[in-house]
Structure formats: structure tokens, C-alpha cells
Design an enzyme around this catalytic site. Sequence first.
Site, PDB file in Angstrom:
ATOM      1  N   CYS A 131       0.838  -1.194   0.000  1.00  0.00           N
ATOM      2  CA  CYS A 131       0.000   0.000   0.000  1.00  0.00           C
ATOM      3  C   CYS A 131       0.877   1.250   0.000  1.00  0.00           C
ATOM      4  O   CYS A 131       1.374   1.679   1.046  1.00  0.00           O
ATOM      5  CB  CYS A 131      -0.913  -0.016   1.229  1.00  0.00           C
ATOM      6  N   CYS A 134      -0.400   4.122   2.139  1.00  0.00           N
ATOM      7  CA  CYS A 134      -0.291   3.921   3.588  1.00  0.00           C
ATOM      8  C   CYS A 134       1.148   4.142   4.041  1.00  0.00           C
ATOM      9  O   CYS A 134       1.392   4.720   5.094  1.00  0.00           O
ATOM     10  CB  CYS A 134      -0.671   2.494   3.997  1.00  0.00           C
ATOM     11  N   ASP A 135       2.098   3.651   3.266  1.00  0.00           N
ATOM     12  CA  ASP A 135       3.479   3.566   3.756  1.00  0.00           C
ATOM     13  C   ASP A 135       4.470   4.472   3.031  1.00  0.00           C
ATOM     14  O   ASP A 135       5.624   4.577   3.447  1.00  0.00           O
ATOM     15  CB  ASP A 135       3.978   2.103   3.633  1.00  0.00           C
TER      16      ASP A 135
END
Length: 308
Positions: A131, A134-135
Site C-alpha cells: 500500500c 499507507c506507507d
Amino acid sequence: MYDVIILGAGTAGMTAALYTNRAGLSTLIVEQELYGGQIINTPEIENYPALPGVSGFDFVQNLYQQAVEAFQTEFVFGTLTSFDFQGDVKKITIGDQTYESKTVIIASGAKHKKIGCAGEETFQGKGVSYCATCDGAFFKGKEVAVVGGGNTALQDAKYLSRYCSRVYLIHRRDQFRAAQIEVEDALSRDNIMPVYDSVVEEIQGEQTVSSLKIKNVKNGTESILPVNGVFVAVGLNPQTELFRDSIAVDENGYFDAEEDCKTNLPGVFVAGDARRKPLRQLITAAADGAVSAEMAREYLDSRNEKEK
Ligand code: NAP
């Protein structure tokens, strides 16, 4: 006894709830993780009509408010432990609680595939991510790689190019699968470097990822690419395993249902990315949600007629 139980609260499931609620059908939604589905990780939705630039997160919040909260829809978080969809009364069990309904809409979606190379499991969360949104921010100023050649890979690479000093885009062929506009946009960025005809053989490092061993599939050459992170975007697996004994799936494991979202079981419908279809996008997930809800309503109407 609900009119409809919807399994999955991604775009397809929540859109189905919007339609069942508006049709006055009593509705229960079941979700095993967070509501929102895959789109929640998309930084900017570029191809949903009339909503240019909206983030996946905002899209999900709006849909949840519109389809779930506004109708005070019953919502249960949990994993299905068993189900019986054969008869007129459909049953699902979550923990020690059993719920009954007259129809079911399965909108179970799809999950990220893995590369399956050495080191992928070991370094998950330590440099291996599925992701980018997300990261990505953890890799500010670093060099990273994205693996894959579809729309997700190209969009991830573009997203990461904002934070990272360099983004290698590793694809196993010399042509990307993604839409041309995505490809042109990504490749126009100075810090996105395509690595064609190549596969990742090993993800290497000590505590965290420090390099990738890649192999050129055309000439067999192996090389080491120093990166701090690798974002895997090699496609999806439909979340249909649980249902395969009773509901027909195609050769790739997707529910084998046409545009009307009807399965081989009367009263059981499927919607979204888990269904066989030529295009898996937000708009087709939303469309499936609407169609499956309408088919459920028709089914209930015809049952009511018979019972009169
Ligand atoms: P995808 O379109 O299935 O692409 C997967 C990519 O990964 C392909 O390029 C494939 O290579 C490669 N691949 C598969 N297995 C691999 C492996 N083991 N090792 C290395 N590479 C591998 O998946 P996706 O990009 O996740 O997209 C899924 C669906 O969502 C698609 O229908 C896509 O169009 C849609 N989507 C749309 C948008 C949008 O905004 N329009 C955004 C994201 C996703 P090959 O090309 O050689 O098969």
C-alpha cells in the site's frame, strides 16, 4: 429476518446498501475489516465521473455517511464462520451469532497478490509494502521500487515519486498493462525509472530491505538494485474461497455471474471486484452494487407475489 444481508462494505457493498435502503429493504451489512475496501488507499481518484481529484478516503467517508449512517443501517464487524445459502432463508454465522435473511449480496472484493519471491514474507512491514499511500511517507528521500505493470503499479509509482528520490518501476514485460495516460504521466517524471523485462528474485537486507536481486527475463542477467522499500502491485486475488463449494466461480476464481449479478443460487447475488468482469474499477463496483440491490428487490417482489 432481514430482507438483505450484504457481505462486504467496500464500494460495491455500500452502494448496494444505498439502493436497498432507498428501496425500503431491511439491510444488514457485515464487514470483517474496515469499511471502505481497496479505494481507501487511493490518493486521488482520477476517473470517477464528476468527482475529479477526490481522495479515496473522502470517497469512502461520503459513501459510508450516505449509504450506512443516513439510514442507520445495521452494521456488524466480524468474520463469517459458517453460512447456508441453499434454501429460501439464508443464514450466516459470525462467532456465536446467527443472522437470517431472504437474500444475500456478496461483495467480498479482492486482495493483493504476492510476488512469491525469497524475502517477501520476511521483510513485510520492514520495507515490503502492498500500500503505497499507507506507507509511502516512511520512505521520504529514499530510493524505492514498485513491482507490477498495471494501473495500481503506475499510480503507486507516481504517488511515491512525490516523496522518494527515485522510484524504480519493475515490470516483467516491456509494455505496461496500465492505461496509456497513466503510463505517459508516470514516465514523464524524472525520478521514475522503468526496469523492463525484469522480475524480483529476492528481497534482501538485514533488519530492513536494502536491495533487490532482479533478473532480466530476456537475457537472464542478474543484478542488484539498492532500494530501501519495495511496493508490490502485481494484481488481485478474488475473495471467493469460502463460497466456492456452493457458488460457481470462473477459472480465475472470480464469481461466475453476468452483469445482472445473479449467481447459481436463487436469492444470492454478487457485486464488485470478486465478480467476473472485463473492468475492475470504482465505477463498475458501484454499478454492481446498484444492480445487485435492484435484482435482490425484484427477487423479493416475485417471492411476495408467489406467497399471495
Ligand atoms: P493488474 O491490472 O492485474 O496488473 C497486475 C500487474 O502485475 C500486471 O502488469 C502483471 O504483469 C504484473 N504481475 C502479475 N503477477 C506478477 C508476478 N508474479 N510478478 C511480477 N509481475 C506480476 O492489477 P492492478 O494494477 O492491481 O489492477 C487491478 C484492477 O484494478 C485492474 O482492473 C485495474 O485496471 C484496476 N485499477 C484501476 C485504477 C484506475 O484508476 N483506473 C487504479 C488501480 C487499479 P503482466 O502485465 O505481464 O500480466
